[in-house]
Design an enzyme around this catalytic site. Structure first.
Site, PDB file in Angstrom:
ATOM      1  N   ARG A  26      63.530  18.875  26.836  1.00 44.82           N
ATOM      2  CA  ARG A  26      64.143  18.503  25.561  1.00 44.82           C
ATOM      3  C   ARG A  26      65.365  19.357  25.242  1.00 44.82           C
ATOM      4  O   ARG A  26      65.668  19.594  24.081  1.00 44.82           O
ATOM      5  CB  ARG A  26      63.115  18.579  24.410  1.00 44.82           C
ATOM      6  N   ARG A  30      67.926  17.097  20.103  1.00 46.66           N
ATOM      7  CA  ARG A  30      67.147  18.002  19.260  1.00 46.66           C
ATOM      8  C   ARG A  30      67.962  19.066  18.547  1.00 46.66           C
ATOM      9  O   ARG A  30      68.473  18.835  17.495  1.00 46.66           O
ATOM     10  CB  ARG A  30      66.016  18.650  20.069  1.00 46.66           C
ATOM     11  N   ARG A  39      73.966  12.110  15.821  1.00 41.15           N
ATOM     12  CA  ARG A  39      72.815  11.481  15.153  1.00 41.15           C
ATOM     13  C   ARG A  39      73.118  11.049  13.727  1.00 41.15           C
ATOM     14  O   ARG A  39      72.387  10.234  13.159  1.00 41.15           O
ATOM     15  CB  ARG A  39      71.613  12.442  15.176  1.00 41.15           C
ATOM     16  N   ASP A  75      64.279   8.362  26.749  1.00 42.20           N
ATOM     17  CA  ASP A  75      63.012   8.641  26.073  1.00 42.20           C
ATOM     18  C   ASP A  75      61.923   7.958  26.874  1.00 42.20           C
ATOM     19  O   ASP A  75      62.180   6.950  27.537  1.00 42.20           O
ATOM     20  CB  ASP A  75      63.017   8.114  24.637  1.00 42.20           C
ATOM     21  N   TYR A 149      50.619   5.898  23.271  1.00 44.71           N
ATOM     22  CA  TYR A 149      51.500   5.298  22.256  1.00 44.71           C
ATOM     23  C   TYR A 149      51.257   3.801  22.127  1.00 44.71           C
ATOM     24  O   TYR A 149      51.257   3.246  21.031  1.00 44.71           O
ATOM     25  CB  TYR A 149      52.974   5.554  22.596  1.00 44.71           C
TER      26      TYR A 149
HETATM   27  O1  CP3 Z   1      64.451  16.403  27.563  1.00 43.45           O
HETATM   28  C1  CP3 Z   1      65.490  15.931  27.100  1.00 43.45           C
HETATM   29  O2  CP3 Z   1      66.329  16.681  26.559  1.00 43.45           O
HETATM   30  C2  CP3 Z   1      65.843  14.486  27.321  1.00 43.45           C
HETATM   31  C3  CP3 Z   1      65.511  13.619  26.280  1.00 43.45           C
HETATM   32  C4  CP3 Z   1      64.092  13.219  25.946  1.00 43.45           C
HETATM   33  C5  CP3 Z   1      63.797  12.514  24.735  1.00 43.45           C
HETATM   34  N1  CP3 Z   1      62.479  12.186  24.780  1.00 43.45           N
HETATM   35  C6  CP3 Z   1      64.773  12.139  23.681  1.00 43.45           C
HETATM   36  C7  CP3 Z   1      64.278  12.053  22.294  1.00 43.45           C
HETATM   37  C8  CP3 Z   1      62.901  13.344  26.657  1.00 43.45           C
HETATM   38  C9  CP3 Z   1      62.617  14.028  27.985  1.00 43.45           C
HETATM   39  C10 CP3 Z   1      61.889  12.682  25.913  1.00 43.45           C
HETATM   40  C11 CP3 Z   1      60.497  12.552  26.362  1.00 43.45           C
HETATM   41  C12 CP3 Z   1      59.471  12.183  25.411  1.00 43.45           C
HETATM   42  N2  CP3 Z   1      59.562  11.301  24.354  1.00 43.45           N
HETATM   43  C13 CP3 Z   1      58.139  12.637  25.470  1.00 43.45           C
HETATM   44  C14 CP3 Z   1      57.572  13.546  26.539  1.00 43.45           C
HETATM   45  C15 CP3 Z   1      57.976  14.940  26.341  1.00 43.45           C
HETATM   46  C16 CP3 Z   1      57.304  15.638  25.197  1.00 43.45           C
HETATM   47  O3  CP3 Z   1      58.038  16.165  24.369  1.00 43.45           O
HETATM   48  O4  CP3 Z   1      56.077  15.725  25.213  1.00 43.45           O
HETATM   49  C17 CP3 Z   1      57.430  12.068  24.418  1.00 43.45           C
HETATM   50  C18 CP3 Z   1      55.979  12.273  24.079  1.00 43.45           C
HETATM   51  C19 CP3 Z   1      58.339  11.213  23.716  1.00 43.45           C
HETATM   52  C20 CP3 Z   1      58.061  10.351  22.545  1.00 43.45           C
HETATM   53  C21 CP3 Z   1      58.911  10.698  21.386  1.00 43.45           C
HETATM   54  N3  CP3 Z   1      60.234  10.365  21.254  1.00 43.45           N
HETATM   55  C22 CP3 Z   1      58.543  11.429  20.239  1.00 43.45           C
HETATM   56  C23 CP3 Z   1      57.169  12.003  19.997  1.00 43.45           C
HETATM   57  C24 CP3 Z   1      59.675  11.507  19.407  1.00 43.45           C
HETATM   58  C25 CP3 Z   1      59.808  12.104  18.033  1.00 43.45           C
HETATM   59  C26 CP3 Z   1      59.656  13.546  17.953  1.00 43.45           C
HETATM   60  C27 CP3 Z   1      60.722  14.347  18.653  1.00 43.45           C
HETATM   61  O5  CP3 Z   1      61.644  14.827  17.989  1.00 43.45           O
HETATM   62  O6  CP3 Z   1      60.618  14.532  19.854  1.00 43.45           O
HETATM   63  C28 CP3 Z   1      60.727  10.862  20.086  1.00 43.45           C
HETATM   64  C29 CP3 Z   1      62.135  10.731  19.637  1.00 43.45           C
HETATM   65  C30 CP3 Z   1      63.114  11.435  20.487  1.00 43.45           C
HETATM   66  N4  CP3 Z   1      63.257  11.278  21.833  1.00 43.45           N
HETATM   67  C31 CP3 Z   1      64.062  12.380  20.053  1.00 43.45           C
HETATM   68  C32 CP3 Z   1      64.809  12.756  21.176  1.00 43.45           C
HETATM   69  C33 CP3 Z   1      65.974  13.709  21.244  1.00 43.45           C
HETATM   70  C34 CP3 Z   1      64.225  12.875  18.625  1.00 43.45           C
HETATM   71  C35 CP3 Z   1      65.390  12.240  18.071  1.00 43.45           C
HETATM   72  C36 CP3 Z   1      65.870  12.769  16.781  1.00 43.45           C
HETATM   73  O7  CP3 Z   1      65.166  12.681  15.769  1.00 43.45           O
HETATM   74  O8  CP3 Z   1      67.029  13.194  16.816  1.00 43.45           O
END
Ligand code: CP3
Length: 338
Positions: A26, A30, A39, A75, A149
């Site tokens: 991540r 973020r 964003r 994602d 999910y």
């Molecule tokens: O690693 C990276 O920097 C690449 C981007 C990436 C995202 N999601 C973008 C994203 C990666 C590798 C993921 C994987 C992901 N997504 C996982 C597995 C990794 C982990 O953290 O356990 C899971 C479970 C998800 C599902 C998901 N997507 C959740 C639970 C959320 C909301 C909470 C959060 O902030 O992570 C997302 C949204 C998401 N995916 C965001 C990002 C940057 C947040 C977006 C924001 O609010 O700006």
């Protein structure tokens, strides 16, 4: 002239490197200021599905932090979306599915994955490869984490509906795991063909299972995924959290690298997983404390390693959204200097 920094790939192959490579799960998005600006204008799914913007987000941590690998800005829910599932990503909540899987017949609604559905991701990968001087890591959610999910319809901390479905409907459960696994193999092969140089399978929530249930309901499917990628000749990373109690089984796959969280000591983990490369395992929460505490956390990790060969520094889970990026940069420099 800058040359390609392949230390992270060499560490995946257990080769010696002059310093320990580091990247962060991540790291793209973020906490970074450029991402936060984007964003304000775009939602997450739009960002992931717009190649120029997604590439820009993936590049930001390379330029700002100096990490040794890039991760594709995507994602885990992009795969279910490509399989016809309606997914919304809600701010501060996560992925929401209004019509989740509640009964066996719902599994058949998942459409087979086709590479043509992720043309945008292939384009992002191509754009990144033409710019990057570090390896690009592609990824997918693992079948259990994706199923959680699809069945819960929202993020959960107990995974009750998922386990209930697994116990009550074992046949439909295995069909769901199989459908997802087949799709995951083609999804990752598509990323590799477009230029991903390593792949990580995120099984973020599988640590909620009893080891015997993991062996029965999940492991055979995950083994099939890694075996299905064997011929691609790119390093394969198997990551999960809360896996200390599952480790023997979790590592019983053909992946080269095992990603660990902070709930396990690396020397003990190494005894269990043997020759595989380790990636991890600093608690990302430590970044909210001062530099001295952070560096002590890093020192403890290096002290628990017999050898620095076959080790990639990472957090035990993703960067927390509140993390100060100047501290991330200091951490990268500190690990490189160790
Ligand atoms: O690693 C990276 O920097 C690449 C981007 C990436 C995202 N999601 C973008 C994203 C990666 C590798 C993921 C994987 C992901 N997504 C996982 C597995 C990794 C982990 O953290 O356990 C899971 C479970 C998800 C599902 C998901 N997507 C959740 C639970 C959320 C909301 C909470 C959060 O902030 O992570 C997302 C949204 C998401 N995916 C965001 C990002 C940057 C947040 C977006 C924001 O609010 O700006």
């Amino acid at each position: 002239m800058s040359t390609f920094n392949d230390r992270s790939l060499r560490a995946c192959r257990s080769e010696q490197t002059d310093y320990t490579p580091i990247w962060f799960m991540r790291q793209a998005g973020r906490s970074l200021p450029g991402y936060r600006e984007l964003r304000k204008k775009y939602d997450v799914l739009t960002l992931t599905q717009t190649p120029e913007l997604a590439a820009q987000v993936s590049l930001e941590p390379i330029e700002r932090l100096g990490v040794d690998a890039a991760i594709l800005f995507a994602d885990i829910m992009l795969l279910p979306i490509a399989m016809g599932v309606d997914v919304r990503i809600v701010d501060a909540v996560g992925p929401i599915i209004d019509d989740p899987i509640t009964k066996p017949s719902d599994v058949a609604k998942l459409r087979p994955f086709e590479a043509s559905k992720i043309g945008y991701l292939q384009e992002t990968i191509r754009l990144l490869r033409s710019d990057l001087k570090v390896p690009l890591i592609g990824f997918s959610g693992a079948p259990f984490t994706l199923a959680s999910y699809l069945i819960e319809g929202a993020p959960s901390r107990t995974w009750t509906k998922t386990k209930q479905f697994m116990y009550a409907e074992p046949e439909a459960w295995h069909l769901l795991m199989e459908t997802l696994s087949t799709a995951i193999i083609s999804y990752l092969k598509t990323q590799i063909k477009a230029g991903a140089q390593a792949v990580q399978l995120f099984d973020s929530w599988v640590g909620c299972l009893a080891p015997s249930d993991y062996r029965e309901y999940v492991l055979p499917h995950v083994q099939k995924i890694f075996d299905g990628l064997e011929g691609e000749h790119v390093p394969r990373i198997h990551f999960g959290t809360n896996t200390a109690g599952l480790l023997q089984d979790f590592a019983n796959v053909s992946a080269e690298v095992i990603g660990l969280d902070w709930r396990v000591d690396l020397d003990r983990a190494k005894l269990i997983i043997g020759n595989k490369v380790i990636q991890g395992n600093l608690d990302p929460t430590i970044m909210l404390s001062d530099t001295k505490t952070i560096e002590a956390g890093v020192d403890r990790i290096f002290d628990s390693l017999n050898s620095r060969q076959g080790f990639i520094f990472n957090f035990g889970h993703g960067v927390l959204p509140d993390t100060d990026d100047t501290k991330l940069k200091q951490l990268v420099d500190y690990v490189h200097a160790k």
